[in-house]
Motif scaffolding. Structure first.
Motif, PDB file in Angstrom:
ATOM      1  N   VAL A 316     -20.329  24.092 -35.823  1.00 31.81           N
ATOM      2  CA  VAL A 316     -21.199  23.722 -36.943  1.00 31.81           C
ATOM      3  C   VAL A 316     -20.874  24.628 -38.130  1.00 31.81           C
ATOM      4  N   PRO A 317     -20.525  24.077 -39.276  1.00 30.47           N
ATOM      5  CA  PRO A 317     -20.166  24.906 -40.432  1.00 30.47           C
ATOM      6  C   PRO A 317     -21.325  25.810 -40.874  1.00 30.47           C
ATOM      7  N   GLU A 318     -21.006  27.080 -41.138  1.00 32.55           N
ATOM      8  CA  GLU A 318     -21.976  28.049 -41.654  1.00 32.55           C
ATOM      9  C   GLU A 318     -23.270  28.065 -40.844  1.00 32.55           C
ATOM     10  N   VAL A 319     -23.127  27.977 -39.546  1.00 31.43           N
ATOM     11  CA  VAL A 319     -24.304  27.833 -38.692  1.00 31.43           C
ATOM     12  C   VAL A 319     -25.252  29.022 -38.798  1.00 31.43           C
ATOM     13  N   MET A 320     -24.726  30.218 -38.981  1.00 31.12           N
ATOM     14  CA  MET A 320     -25.584  31.410 -39.034  1.00 31.12           C
ATOM     15  C   MET A 320     -26.429  31.428 -40.309  1.00 31.12           C
ATOM     16  N   THR A 321     -25.889  30.947 -41.407  1.00 34.07           N
ATOM     17  CA  THR A 321     -26.658  30.930 -42.651  1.00 34.07           C
ATOM     18  C   THR A 321     -27.572  29.714 -42.733  1.00 34.07           C
ATOM     19  N   ARG A 322     -27.205  28.630 -42.073  1.00 33.99           N
ATOM     20  CA  ARG A 322     -28.051  27.439 -42.074  1.00 33.99           C
ATOM     21  C   ARG A 322     -29.277  27.621 -41.200  1.00 33.99           C
ATOM     22  N   PHE A 323     -29.139  28.417 -40.135  1.00 36.60           N
ATOM     23  CA  PHE A 323     -30.242  28.609 -39.187  1.00 36.60           C
ATOM     24  C   PHE A 323     -30.471  30.106 -38.936  1.00 36.60           C
ATOM     25  N   PRO A 324     -30.882  30.830 -39.967  1.00 37.21           N
ATOM     26  CA  PRO A 324     -30.997  32.292 -39.834  1.00 37.21           C
ATOM     27  C   PRO A 324     -32.059  32.744 -38.843  1.00 37.21           C
ATOM     28  N   SER A 325     -33.196  32.052 -38.803  1.00 40.88           N
ATOM     29  CA  SER A 325     -34.257  32.461 -37.873  1.00 40.88           C
ATOM     30  C   SER A 325     -33.828  32.238 -36.432  1.00 40.88           C
ATOM     31  N   ILE A 326     -33.193  31.107 -36.178  1.00 41.06           N
ATOM     32  CA  ILE A 326     -32.713  30.824 -34.825  1.00 41.06           C
ATOM     33  C   ILE A 326     -31.640  31.821 -34.436  1.00 41.06           C
ATOM     34  N   ALA A 327     -30.729  32.133 -35.356  1.00 33.07           N
ATOM     35  CA  ALA A 327     -29.671  33.098 -35.070  1.00 33.07           C
ATOM     36  C   ALA A 327     -30.264  34.460 -34.720  1.00 33.07           C
ATOM     37  N   ARG A 328     -31.265  34.896 -35.482  1.00 33.48           N
ATOM     38  CA  ARG A 328     -31.896  36.191 -35.193  1.00 33.48           C
ATOM     39  C   ARG A 328     -32.614  36.164 -33.850  1.00 33.48           C
ATOM     40  N   GLY A 329     -33.336  35.064 -33.593  1.00 35.27           N
ATOM     41  CA  GLY A 329     -34.049  34.971 -32.326  1.00 35.27           C
ATOM     42  C   GLY A 329     -33.125  34.975 -31.132  1.00 35.27           C
ATOM     43  N   LEU A 330     -32.014  34.257 -31.240  1.00 37.35           N
ATOM     44  CA  LEU A 330     -31.038  34.240 -30.147  1.00 37.35           C
ATOM     45  C   LEU A 330     -30.391  35.597 -29.973  1.00 37.35           C
ATOM     46  N   ALA A 331     -30.108  36.279 -31.076  1.00 36.14           N
ATOM     47  CA  ALA A 331     -29.505  37.612 -30.981  1.00 36.14           C
ATOM     48  C   ALA A 331     -30.409  38.565 -30.215  1.00 36.14           C
ATOM     49  N   ALA A 332     -31.721  38.410 -30.404  1.00 31.06           N
ATOM     50  CA  ALA A 332     -32.669  39.262 -29.677  1.00 31.06           C
ATOM     51  C   ALA A 332     -32.618  39.009 -28.177  1.00 31.06           C
ATOM     52  N   HIS A 333     -32.119  37.827 -27.785  1.00 30.67           N
ATOM     53  CA  HIS A 333     -31.976  37.496 -26.376  1.00 30.67           C
ATOM     54  C   HIS A 333     -30.535  37.644 -25.893  1.00 30.67           C
ATOM     55  N   GLY A 334     -29.679  38.181 -26.752  1.00 28.24           N
ATOM     56  CA  GLY A 334     -28.312  38.470 -26.339  1.00 28.24           C
ATOM     57  C   GLY A 334     -27.318  37.341 -26.557  1.00 28.24           C
ATOM     58  N   PHE A 335     -27.651  36.361 -27.422  1.00 29.38           N
ATOM     59  CA  PHE A 335     -26.754  35.231 -27.658  1.00 29.38           C
ATOM     60  C   PHE A 335     -26.346  35.172 -29.132  1.00 29.38           C
ATOM     61  N   ASP A 336     -25.121  34.714 -29.354  1.00 27.98           N
ATOM     62  CA  ASP A 336     -24.592  34.520 -30.699  1.00 27.98           C
ATOM     63  C   ASP A 336     -24.444  33.019 -30.933  1.00 27.98           C
ATOM     64  N   LEU A 337     -25.225  32.488 -31.892  1.00 26.90           N
ATOM     65  CA  LEU A 337     -25.221  31.053 -32.138  1.00 26.90           C
ATOM     66  C   LEU A 337     -23.845  30.545 -32.543  1.00 26.90           C
ATOM     67  N   ALA A 338     -23.060  31.377 -33.196  1.00 26.51           N
ATOM     68  CA  ALA A 338     -21.756  30.952 -33.707  1.00 26.51           C
ATOM     69  C   ALA A 338     -20.646  31.000 -32.667  1.00 26.51           C
ATOM     70  N   THR A 339     -20.820  31.782 -31.611  1.00 26.79           N
ATOM     71  CA  THR A 339     -19.722  31.961 -30.656  1.00 26.79           C
ATOM     72  C   THR A 339     -20.076  31.645 -29.216  1.00 26.79           C
ATOM     73  N   ASP A 340     -21.366  31.534 -28.890  1.00 27.45           N
ATOM     74  CA  ASP A 340     -21.779  31.329 -27.502  1.00 27.45           C
ATOM     75  C   ASP A 340     -22.293  29.909 -27.270  1.00 27.45           C
ATOM     76  N   LEU A 341     -22.107  29.431 -26.050  1.00 21.49           N
ATOM     77  CA  LEU A 341     -22.867  28.269 -25.600  1.00 21.49           C
ATOM     78  C   LEU A 341     -24.283  28.737 -25.315  1.00 21.49           C
ATOM     79  N   ILE A 342     -25.277  27.999 -25.812  1.00 17.24           N
ATOM     80  CA  ILE A 342     -26.674  28.429 -25.703  1.00 17.24           C
ATOM     81  C   ILE A 342     -27.341  27.646 -24.573  1.00 17.24           C
ATOM     82  N   PRO A 343     -27.761  28.325 -23.481  1.00 16.68           N
ATOM     83  CA  PRO A 343     -28.381  27.615 -22.356  1.00 16.68           C
ATOM     84  C   PRO A 343     -29.781  27.124 -22.705  1.00 16.68           C
TER      85      PRO A 343
END
Length: 544
Positions: A316-343
């Motif tokens: 997804v283009p510019e996924v981290m800037t398009r979904f900043p809250s989700i990216a931060r929330g996932l990071a708190a759980h150890g996931f990177d929205l731009a590079t990881d498959l999200i279970p």
């Protein structure tokens, strides 16, 4: 000037309160701090027709289509036609909707919409932006003395008194016998650890959903159905209780929501083997209605020994800037929205059923109104169209305020047909003890609900749940002095959830078909006989 109590501080409650401020004695009661609600957690956006390439008729068609044939056509038309004006008012109140490169409001696409019409603020923080703007306006009203605000105050019960039905309401004797002919005169609340009685000329319930009934939910801890349970105890008519929407994509093990907007931006769903499976299930793929996607993930997980599925946003283009809250929330759980498959797994998200209302929020109890998720106007039918919920709060909160301005009156607000369909539930007929203590633990209740009231149900499981909850939930009311305040809150919340679980199970048992968010593994197809009719089903629920 009337004394109006508004219970809840999400978009529906705040909209109603701000409309009435200055013209009535308005008191807003909220369980936590002002603005702590499901609204604040809404990542997706608000749907509305605000461009020339879209039409109200298209929005109506999409809403009705998602509702699997059970949406109330008049309610849907009200929502979609009045929605654009409510969105413009939110912008005027300070909600900064995202803009595209041309400076126009950017529009996103979500499941079951035929055209991009979803407005966002802060990328994926639309609900927070709305709550912040409305809360700021409400605090200004508090500062000027036009609104009274009671934070950290929990609704315990409604206070009602008998009244005669409006002679012009056209109700048959059979219906009036089935409905509690009462008017609301106030509420009991728990404030600072003590019981208080608040009197009112009108009460507006805007208490949201009951997601904490389930072991897996996207809802905050406060979503325990307090307003819905209080209304049931008071004898209010309820409807569509079998329809609970499960969001397809919550982070496995946490309940953290991965917005449908991520799939709308192009992220596919993969199974445990990396296979994209949704195009095999529905021609719309990942953007099929939520009930379709949630059921597909649920069944795919069952086929792969319970392992989660995945959202793949890596392309997804510019996924981290398009979904900043989700990216931060996932990071708190150890996931990177731009590079990881999200279970992801399905989780309880939104209650389509609730207190039956007319188009102005009136319930079957005079002077009692309900707006937002706690209400059931019929607008969502068997499955809510994505991003219609914020719109619903703004539209019907505005209409309820207008009705209160005219005067709460003594009419039920519902037609004879609506009452006969909505009121014949076991709870309304038998009644319950006020704030009855429950012998079922919260953890056991959540596990039971997930197993038997979850994405798929069947006769055996529904009856097992009702049997399990058949004792204890109507025990003698306890005294306030018996427990510490936090213990009391937890016990009342659990008792509320038990009552709601029984109502959902009774309705689900009666609807012997699969439709929208209600899937019966023992009745897997929609029934043409039951299509669009609930009267016989609810009558059966009473006798089952």
């Amino acid at each position: 000037m009337s004394r109006v109590l508004i219970i809840g501080s999400g978009i529906a409650g705040l909209t109603t309160a701000l409309r009435l401020a200055g013209r009535h004695e308005v008191t807003v009661v909220t369980k936590g701090r002002l603005g702590e609600s499901n609204t604040a957690l809404a990542q997706g956006g608000i749907a509305g027709v605000i461009s020339t390439d879209d039409t109200v008729e298209s929005h109506i068609a999409d809403s009705v289509g998602a509702g699997a044939g059970l949406s109330d056509a008049t309610a849907v038309r009200v929502l979609c036609s009045e929605g654009p004006e409510r969105i413009l008012e939110l912008a005027a109140a300070g909600v900064a909707f995202d803009r595209d490169e041309n400076g126009d409001w950017a529009r996103g696409l979500e499941g079951a919409h035929s055209i991009p019409r979803i407005l966002h603020a802060g990328g994926d923080a639309t609900g927070k932006a709305i709550v912040d703007a409305l809360s700021k306006a409400l605090r200004a009203a508090v500062a000027t003395g036009t609104v009274r605000l009671l934070e950290h105050t929990m609704l315990l019960d409604l206070v009602t008194s008998p009244t005669e039905p409006d002679a012009g309401c056209g109700l048959s004797s059979e219906v009036t016998d089935a409905v509690s002919r009462r008017e609301v005169t106030g509420v009991h609340v728990l404030r600072h650890g003590a019981h208080e009685h608040l009197s009112a000329d009108a009460v507006v319930l805007a208490t949201g959903g009951a997601g904490q009934l389930y072991a897996h939910t996207t809802n905050p801890a406060a979503a325990t159905g307090d307003g819905l349970a209080a209304a049931i105890r008071a004898g209010a008519a309820v409807s569509d209780m079998e329809f609970y929407q499960f969001h397809p994509t919550s982070l496995a093990g946490s309940g953290f929501l991965i917005s449908e907007a991520v799939r709308g931006a192009g992220a596919p769903l993969l199974d445990a083997h990396g296979h994209r499976f949704m195009p095999e299930v529905d021609r719309r793929g990942e953007l099929a209605p939520r009930d379709v996607v949630a059921l597909a993930i649920h069944r795919r997980m069952a086929a792969q020994a319970g392992r989660p599925c995945y959202v793949d946003a890596r392309s997804v283009p510019e996924v981290m800037t398009r979904f900043p809250s989700i990216a931060r929330g996932l990071a708190a759980h150890g996931f990177d929205l731009a590079t990881d498959l999200i279970p992801v797994t399905p989780a309880a998200h939104y209650f389509m059923g609730g207190i039956r209302t007319d188009l102005d929020g009136r319930t079957s109890i005079a002077r009692l109104f309900a707006v937002g998720e706690v209400a059931c106007t019929g607008v969502h039918g068997a499955n809510r169209l994505a991003s219609n919920s914020l719109l619903e709060g703004a539209v019907f909160g505005t209409r309820a305020a207008a009705a209160i301005d005219v005067g709460p009156g003594f009419e039920t607000g519902l037609t004879s047909a609506q009452l006969s369909e909505a009121s014949l539930t076991r709870e309304a007929r038998l009644g319950t003890d006020s704030c009855a203590a429950s012998t079922v633990s919260r953890e056991d209740l959540q596990a039971l609900a997930w197993a038997h009231l979850g994405v798929e149900r069947n006769d055996h499981g529904l009856r097992a749940l009702l049997d399990h909850l058949g004792e204890g939930e109507r025990a003698a009311p306890r005294t306030l002095g018996e427990y510490a305040p936090q213990q009391l809150v937890e016990r009342v919340e659990t008792a509320n959830l038990v009552l709601i679980a029984r109502s959902i199970a009774s309705h689900a048992l009666a609807r012997r078909e699969s439709r929208g968010a209600h899937t019966r593994s023992d009745f897997p197809a929609p029934s043409p006989i039951l299509f669009g009719s609930t009267t016989a089903l609810l009558q059966e629920a009473v006798s089952c």
